[in-house]
Design a protein around this motif. Structure first.
Motif, PDB file in Angstrom:
ATOM      1  N   GLY A 117       0.649  -1.192   0.033  1.00  0.00           N
ATOM      2  CA  GLY A 117      -0.143  -0.064  -0.057  1.00  0.00           C
ATOM      3  C   GLY A 117       0.743   1.435   0.132  1.00  0.00           C
ATOM      4  N   VAL A 118       2.123   1.170  -0.463  1.00  0.00           N
ATOM      5  CA  VAL A 118       3.005   2.314  -0.356  1.00  0.00           C
ATOM      6  C   VAL A 118       3.003   2.858  -1.873  1.00  0.00           C
ATOM      7  N   TYR A 119       2.732   4.209  -1.995  1.00  0.00           N
ATOM      8  CA  TYR A 119       2.535   4.572  -3.211  1.00  0.00           C
ATOM      9  C   TYR A 119       4.074   5.045  -3.783  1.00  0.00           C
ATOM     10  N   THR A 120       4.321   4.489  -4.897  1.00  0.00           N
ATOM     11  CA  THR A 120       5.775   4.757  -5.372  1.00  0.00           C
ATOM     12  C   THR A 120       5.731   5.391  -6.842  1.00  0.00           C
ATOM     13  N   ARG A 121       6.998   5.744  -7.298  1.00  0.00           N
ATOM     14  CA  ARG A 121       7.324   5.917  -8.603  1.00  0.00           C
ATOM     15  C   ARG A 121       8.942   5.466  -8.957  1.00  0.00           C
ATOM     16  N   VAL A 122       8.872   4.858  -9.991  1.00  0.00           N
ATOM     17  CA  VAL A 122      10.338   4.851 -10.649  1.00  0.00           C
ATOM     18  C   VAL A 122      10.660   5.612 -11.420  1.00  0.00           C
ATOM     19  N   GLN A 123      11.806   6.222 -11.525  1.00  0.00           N
ATOM     20  CA  GLN A 123      12.185   6.985 -12.513  1.00  0.00           C
ATOM     21  C   GLN A 123      13.375   6.605 -12.942  1.00  0.00           C
ATOM     22  N   SER A 124      13.823   6.436 -14.248  1.00  0.00           N
ATOM     23  CA  SER A 124      14.897   5.691 -14.660  1.00  0.00           C
ATOM     24  C   SER A 124      15.656   6.718 -15.630  1.00  0.00           C
ATOM     25  N   ALA A 125      17.086   6.804 -15.201  1.00  0.00           N
ATOM     26  CA  ALA A 125      18.113   7.618 -16.144  1.00  0.00           C
ATOM     27  C   ALA A 125      18.056   7.306 -17.685  1.00  0.00           C
ATOM     28  N   ILE A 126      17.735   6.030 -17.706  1.00  0.00           N
ATOM     29  CA  ILE A 126      17.614   5.374 -19.258  1.00  0.00           C
ATOM     30  C   ILE A 126      16.318   5.298 -19.427  1.00  0.00           C
ATOM     31  N   GLU A 127      15.800   6.005 -20.521  1.00  0.00           N
ATOM     32  CA  GLU A 127      14.557   5.988 -20.837  1.00  0.00           C
ATOM     33  C   GLU A 127      13.753   4.578 -21.352  1.00  0.00           C
ATOM     34  N   MET A 128      12.879   4.166 -20.617  1.00  0.00           N
ATOM     35  CA  MET A 128      12.223   3.110 -20.889  1.00  0.00           C
ATOM     36  C   MET A 128      10.486   3.259 -20.383  1.00  0.00           C
ATOM     37  N   ARG A 129      10.068   3.996 -21.443  1.00  0.00           N
ATOM     38  CA  ARG A 129       8.640   4.356 -20.891  1.00  0.00           C
ATOM     39  C   ARG A 129       7.574   3.439 -20.512  1.00  0.00           C
ATOM     40  N   ALA A 130       7.780   2.079 -20.874  1.00  0.00           N
ATOM     41  CA  ALA A 130       6.800   1.115 -20.788  1.00  0.00           C
ATOM     42  C   ALA A 130       6.834   0.717 -19.185  1.00  0.00           C
ATOM     43  N   LEU A 131       8.166   0.864 -18.492  1.00  0.00           N
ATOM     44  CA  LEU A 131       8.311   0.672 -17.137  1.00  0.00           C
ATOM     45  C   LEU A 131       8.220   1.631 -16.318  1.00  0.00           C
ATOM     46  N   ALA A 132       8.775   2.781 -16.578  1.00  0.00           N
ATOM     47  CA  ALA A 132       9.049   3.869 -15.710  1.00  0.00           C
ATOM     48  C   ALA A 132       9.149   5.259 -16.190  1.00  0.00           C
ATOM     49  N   GLU A 133       9.116   6.235 -15.248  1.00  0.00           N
ATOM     50  CA  GLU A 133       8.996   7.490 -15.866  1.00  0.00           C
ATOM     51  C   GLU A 133      10.604   7.848 -16.220  1.00  0.00           C
ATOM     52  N   PRO A 134      10.621   8.826 -17.039  1.00  0.00           N
ATOM     53  CA  PRO A 134      11.874   8.984 -17.188  1.00  0.00           C
ATOM     54  C   PRO A 134      12.469  10.270 -16.059  1.00  0.00           C
ATOM     55  N   TYR A 135      13.794   9.951 -15.766  1.00  0.00           N
ATOM     56  CA  TYR A 135      14.151  11.098 -14.894  1.00  0.00           C
ATOM     57  C   TYR A 135      13.969  12.365 -15.181  1.00  0.00           C
ATOM     58  N   ILE A 136      12.872  13.133 -14.321  1.00  0.00           N
ATOM     59  CA  ILE A 136      12.776  14.508 -14.493  1.00  0.00           C
ATOM     60  C   ILE A 136      12.803  14.996 -13.034  1.00  0.00           C
ATOM     61  N   ARG A 137      13.909  15.834 -12.826  1.00  0.00           N
ATOM     62  CA  ARG A 137      14.191  16.236 -11.230  1.00  0.00           C
ATOM     63  C   ARG A 137      13.026  16.986 -10.532  1.00  0.00           C
ATOM     64  N   ARG A 138      12.496  17.793 -11.280  1.00  0.00           N
ATOM     65  CA  ARG A 138      11.255  18.661 -10.655  1.00  0.00           C
ATOM     66  C   ARG A 138      10.165  17.718 -10.411  1.00  0.00           C
ATOM     67  N   LYS A 139       9.996  16.776 -11.336  1.00  0.00           N
ATOM     68  CA  LYS A 139       8.659  15.812 -11.000  1.00  0.00           C
ATOM     69  C   LYS A 139       9.157  14.887  -9.850  1.00  0.00           C
ATOM     70  N   ALA A 140      10.294  14.350  -9.870  1.00  0.00           N
ATOM     71  CA  ALA A 140      10.709  13.760  -8.714  1.00  0.00           C
ATOM     72  C   ALA A 140      10.411  14.379  -7.270  1.00  0.00           C
ATOM     73  N   VAL A 141      11.052  15.666  -7.188  1.00  0.00           N
ATOM     74  CA  VAL A 141      10.823  16.446  -6.151  1.00  0.00           C
ATOM     75  C   VAL A 141       9.181  16.568  -5.796  1.00  0.00           C
TER      76      VAL A 141
END
Ligand code: UDP
Length: 238
Positions: free
Chosen positions: A96-120
């Motif tokens: 039940g913990v909400y999470t987001r994975v952000q990847s420094a190598i783009e793989m949009r089907a699996l994870a968000e791309p790394y975007i600093r402001r979005k991560a914050v």
């Protein structure tokens, strides 16, 4: 020295932390134990960013010693971190913990791309943000990634989870009279060649005055104690 309570942290989990005794692959019981500790922290309103390593699956340096091209081997290592991140995400979300994975190598089907402001923004909303694929470049480590992302996210501390109680003068597993440091300076870590994190990671923390706490993840409740300002593990600072 009195420690602080921390509101926003970056947790560095090595690949080996997920592997259990065999040192290879992912042990789902161990993963669940780690996820429980993270869940408790999140429930206590700590903002949590996580960098996960990949050494339980593949390390670039090791591939290179067997004749592989170093950069290609490092990309394999970065992909290994993605597997671990997805496993951790799955375990957390099942609790039940909400999470987001952000990847420094783009793989949009699996994870968000790394975007600093979005991560914050995710952190501000109480989501656990898991950073995958290191910094996205070969010749780096996930320790350096942890130091970089911790600074980018304005984390107050980098928590380096290990299987020992802190930083010792020598390896306590092989040197029984090794002594534990309660605190130590970045410079001493570098000059004494203590195997805490690689020198790029230590320097990045030193230059930006980001404290590092090395602690034993295998002790139940350790993470909450460190974040709550209890004097466990070893703090690296100026
Ligand atoms: N890696 C890389 N660039 C990065 C992060 C990681 O090339 O920014 C590669 C490198 O080959 C490394 C592997 O990914 O050996 C796995 O990461 P690491 O060894 O840091 O994992 P850990 O020791 O924390 O399990």
């Amino acid at each position: 020295m009195k420690r602080e309570k921390y509101k926003r942290i970056l947790l560095k989990l090595s690949g080996e932390a997920l592997a259990g005794e065999s040192g290879f692959g992912i042990d789902t019981d161990i993963l669940d134990g780690i996820a429980n500790q993270i869940k408790d922290l999140q429930a206590a309103k700590t903002e949590i960013a996580i960098v996960v390593g990949g050494g339980n699956i593949f390390r670039g340096v090791k591939g290179a010693t067997k004749g592989m091209d170093r950069a290609s081997a490092d990309y394999m290592g970065m992909l290994a971190t993605v597997l671990n991140c997805l496993a951790l995400q799955d375990s957390l979300e099942r609790k039940g913990v909400y999470t987001r994975v952000q990847s420094a190598i783009e793989m949009r089907a699996l994870a968000e791309p790394y975007i600093r402001r979005k991560a914050v923004r995710h952190l501000e909303k109480g989501r656990v943000v898991i950073f995958a694929a290191g910094v996205g470049s070969p010749y780096f480590t996930t320790d350096t990634t942890a130091a970089l992302r911790a600074n980018e996210m304005n984390c107050q501390v980098l928590l380096k989870a290990t299987s020992v109680d802190g930083i010792y003068s020598a390896d306590p597993k092989t040197t029984p009279d090794a002594t534990k440091f309660e605190e130590i300076s970045y410079m001493d870590v570098l000059q004494k060649g203590l195997k805490v994190m690689d020198s790029t990671a230590i320097t990045l923390c030193m230059d930006n005055k980001l404290p590092i706490i090395v602690f034993n993840l295998r002790k139940p409740g350790a993470m909450a104690q460190v974040v709550g300002g209890e004097n466990i593990g070893t703090i690296v600072h100026n």
